[in-house]
Write an enzyme that holds these catalytic residues in place. Structure first.
Site, PDB file in Angstrom:
ATOM      1  N   GLU A 111       0.791  -1.224   0.000  1.00 39.68           N
ATOM      2  CA  GLU A 111       0.000   0.000   0.000  1.00 39.68           C
ATOM      3  C   GLU A 111       0.829   1.283   0.000  1.00 39.68           C
ATOM      4  O   GLU A 111       0.423   2.285  -0.592  1.00 39.68           O
ATOM      5  CB  GLU A 111      -0.942   0.011   1.226  1.00 39.68           C
ATOM      6  CG  GLU A 111      -2.007  -1.064   1.211  1.00 39.68           C
ATOM      7  CD  GLU A 111      -3.100  -0.807   0.179  1.00 39.68           C
ATOM      8  OE1 GLU A 111      -3.097   0.276  -0.438  1.00 39.68           O
ATOM      9  OE2 GLU A 111      -3.946  -1.701  -0.027  1.00 39.68           O
ATOM     10  N   SER A 391     -47.619 -17.036 -18.440  1.00 41.96           N
ATOM     11  CA  SER A 391     -48.743 -16.226 -18.890  1.00 41.96           C
ATOM     12  C   SER A 391     -48.973 -14.952 -18.090  1.00 41.96           C
ATOM     13  O   SER A 391     -49.845 -14.159 -18.440  1.00 41.96           O
ATOM     14  CB  SER A 391     -50.025 -17.063 -18.886  1.00 41.96           C
ATOM     15  OG  SER A 391     -49.997 -17.988 -19.954  1.00 41.96           O
TER      16      SER A 391
END
Length: 771
Positions: A111, A391
């Site tokens: 980092e 449907s």
């Protein structure tokens, strides 16, 4: 030697002085340019210093409390009661004396390599990131130090768009001040205890104990490197959900440690060979109650990030949601117990979404049954679009567009006869392989006939159907004729294409509220750390004409009162809805031992003026079928939940809009060519005042009056979908329910026997088509 002439002297003088004059002039210009550049640099420097101090004068004060506290977000329900505190109870702090040197080395190596050399801001790192970003086409490289990252986590938003020049200046200023007050080891300790580590965990000690069952000081080098690399993108490097990405990140950390001479080559080789899941323990949930709203919480997080870009795990938000806790608890009880609905087994899954019909607010949602205790933000079937809604698509794909664009009436006649998909030789068939002849659109919808649905789709045209659906928040990448009776789609693109209970609930809500569409909304308000607030509400968009919404609603009342949805009846409640059933292909049927009708999915979506509720039922393994014994399960769940939701709200019928005429039992659009040349009756339908209509009959065939409650069950290219027949077992007589229909209500709907196993021709199976 002769003296030079005057002209010669003049020439010599001119020739001799000319270069000297140019040199002096050039020097003057160069000096002016240099002075100008220096002046500009000084002005720029002074301006930069001025801007910097102008920005930092408003920087927040350093606070030990904020440095030490988690920045989790709190979630509140619709009554303002907190129901989730993300990570609040999931942090184990570690003291500086118990942090192993390997962890410090891993974090600093990956980092902030110059962490122990800078004073909070690293000019070398900043210039390096600038050069990298200019010369590389890959991802952008940041210039923030570990100290700046700690400041950002403690005092600012992590949203990318919030990384303004002002914010960067304040971060740098606070980082410098922080380094004056605390040692490097103290800053590292704050960072190690602060960072988010996925799965609702904060701090690396918490992650070590949860993931590996050990303290940080007892982890292997590989395990330490895994944790050190996670804070950059904790969810992406989650070893449970993304083991490959987690391993790549871990190995990157190990490589930086090797380069920085923090580990030996032998240690590096050994650590990289260690499986990423070695020693990884199963996740355990420490809050049994959170399972009730787990799926809802997941959608809240998704919507917050989509609408604000904020990170709920690092930005410390107070999120006020639209969750009705009591409704959510009841829905959970209905889905997970046998008190309300009898389930065939423990594996059957249910997905459900309940929304406010007028606003689109999602008040309750559940994405599965019997979810394991260790699942955190698990799969939400309620928003997935990978199953077929059969449907239930007909009102939004066929009949709604037909009323909207063609101004058809509910009494228009349509032929339910043999019909091929346009451009093919593939026939569209109903479940019973029979046809009902000349029927009204009303009957065609409440009896859920496939042929009329596909005919309407083709008559309206895919362009208009697509336009109508898009206004309801539903899209297909390539809509097919088969989508007249099915939601199947080859391309889903996450949940962009296709249909889910969430999408269906808000689409039907547009029918309920007169044609206005509201997107599904989980969040109501957010309070940010700086004290500001942001509210969220739907303005509503017109999706269809009021006459379309009313006419569809009127017919869908009949679906419940005398059609395929009679199991969803709730005494005296004004409601409307539609059933749906998908099918197996003939090849799939051959692989499944079965008797009678079977289906992979059954659905029901219904609504009142107040709520819209969509239910899906099926098995995660699609080849495990729902049998005729459980084919009403979606209606059962709907009935129980809608009954509860409707207890404390008014029960009123929909008001017929001024642009609709009722003639006999049918509805017409005023001014449309379909209006009969006879006196018009514009009467509001009502369950409590329809004696006139009970003595009035529409010009329907005898076939129509004797319609079956069964639904179509046809496989159509490219999708296999539609409606399954009802069981031949006797059904209890339903309690009468309010209906818009003027026809006498039967005391008990007729039930048709299950169809026999069908041949490929009967089931209308066909290869996928581009037609």
């Amino acid at each position: 030697m002769a003296n030079p002439s005057r002209s010669q002297k003049s020439m010599r003088t001119t020739q001799g002085k000319k270069p000297k004059s140019k040199t002096k002039k050039s020097r003057h210009i160069g000096l002016k340019i240099a002075i100008g550049i220096v002046s500009l640099l000084c002005v720029a420097l002074l301006t930069g210093i001025g801007i910097f101090f102008f920005y930092v004068k408003d920087a927040p004060a350093l606070s030990e409390k904020k440095l030490d506290a988690t920045v989790s977000s709190k979630l509140y329900d619709s009554n303002g009661n907190i129901f989730e505190d993300l990570g609040a109870e999931k942090r184990e702090k570690v003291s500086a004396t118990k942090i192993p040197q390997e962890l410090d080395d891993a974090i600093v190596s990956v980092e902030d390599r110059r962490f122990f050399k800078h004073n909070g801001v690293d000019p070398v790192r900043i210039m390096g990131s600038v050069v990298h970003n200019i010369t590389n086409k890959g991802g952008l490289q940041g210039g923030s130090t570990l100290t700046q990252q700690l400041v950002k986590l403690s005092f600012f938003s992590t949203k990318a768009s919030d990384q303004t020049l002002r914010r960067k200046a304040q971060e740098a200023w606070l980082a410098i001040q922080l380094e004056k007050k605390h040692s490097k080891q103290e800053i590292l300790t704050y960072y190690i205890n602060k960072v988010y580590m996925a799965n609702g965990l904060y701090g690396m000690e918490t992650a070590a104990e949860t993931y590996f069952g050990k303290e940080l000081q007892h982890l292997s080098i590989a395990q330490t490197a895994l944790l050190a690399g996670m804070p950059q993108a904790p969810n992406s490097y989650d070893p449970y959900k993304h083991p490959e990405a987690a391993k790549d990140r871990r190995d990157t950390v190990l490589y930086t440690m090797l380069n920085n001479k923090k580990i030996s080559q032998d240690e590096y080789d050994k650590a990289t060979k260690e499986p990423v899941d070695q020693g990884l323990l199963p996740l355990e949930s420490d809050n049994q109650e959170r399972k009730v709203a787990d799926n809802y919480v997941k959608e809240v997080i998704t919507q917050v990030e989509a609408k604000t870009g904020k990170n709920v795990y690092t930005d410390g938000l107070d999120i006020y949601t639209n969750l009705d806790t009591e409704a959510q608890n009841r829905l959970y009880a209905i889905v997970n117990g046998d008190e309300y609905v009898q389930y065939p087994d423990e594996e059957l899954q249910i997905a459900a979404t309940l929304v406010d019909s007028k606003t689109g607010k999602v008040t309750a949602q559940i994405g599965g049954r019997n979810i394991a205790d260790d699942v955190y933000l698990g799969m939400n079937r309620a928003v997935n679009t990978n199953r077929d809604f059969g449907s239930t698509v007909k009102p939004i794909t066929d009949y709604g567009p037909a009323f909207e664009y063609l101004q058809k009436s509910t009494g228009d006649r349509i032929e339910d006869r043999p019909y091929n998909y346009q451009g093919t030789k593939t026939g569209v068939k109903n479940w019973d392989n029979s046809y009902q002849g000349n029927i009204s659109l009303r009957q065609a919808l409440y009896d859920s006939r496939n042929v009329p649905a596909v005919k309407l789709f083709n008559e309206v045209g895919p362009e208009n159907v697509t336009k109508f659906l898009k206004k309801l928040g539903i899209q297909y990448k390539d809509i097919q004729q088969a989508n007249a009776i099915s939601s199947n789609t080859e391309t889903q693109d996450g949940t962009k294409y296709g249909i889910s209970t969430e999408k269906m609930a808000v689409a039907y809500a547009a029918f309920a509220n007169g044609g206005t569409y509201n997107e599904p909304l989980y969040i109501n308000k957010i309070k940010y750390q700086d004290g500001s607030e942001q509210s969220f509400s739907n303005e509503g968009k017109k999706a269809m004409e009021p006459y379309t919404a009313y006419m569809v609603t009127d017919v869908l009342k009949d679906v419940i009162s005398k059609g395929t949805g009679y199991k969803a009846q709730i005494p005296n409640l004004f409601q409307a809805g539609k059933t749906g059933t998908s099918n197996y292909t003939d090849d799939e049927l051959a692989k499944i031992p079965h008797y009678g009708s079977i289906s992979p999915d059954v659905m029901f979506t219904g609504f009142t003026p107040h709520y819209s509720l969509s239910i899906w039922a099926g098995y995660d393994n699609r080849m495990t079928p729902i049998t005729s014994q459980s084919e009403y399960i979606a209606q059962d769940v709907y009935r129980e939940m809608m009954s509860y939701a409707s207890e404390n709200v008014s029960n009123e019928d929909w008001v017929m809009p001024s642009d609709v005429l009722r003639i006999g039992n049918e509805l017409y659009v005023k001014g449309a060519s379909s209006v009969p040349a006879q006196p018009s009756y514009s009467v509001q339908s009502s369950y409590y005042n329809n004696n006139y209509f009970n003595n009035t009959t529409s010009s329907t065939s005898s076939v129509e009056s004797a319609s079956s409650v069964s639904e179509s069950s046809t496989i159509a290219p490219p999708a296999s979908s539609s409606e399954a027949p009802v069981s031949s077992a006797p059904a209890p007589a339903p309690t009468p329910t309010p209906s818009s229909s003027a026809e006498p209500q039967p005391s008990q709907p007729s039930a048709s026997a299950d169809p026999p196993n069908q041949t490929p021709a009967q089931r209308n199976e066909a290869p996928k088509s581009d037609n």
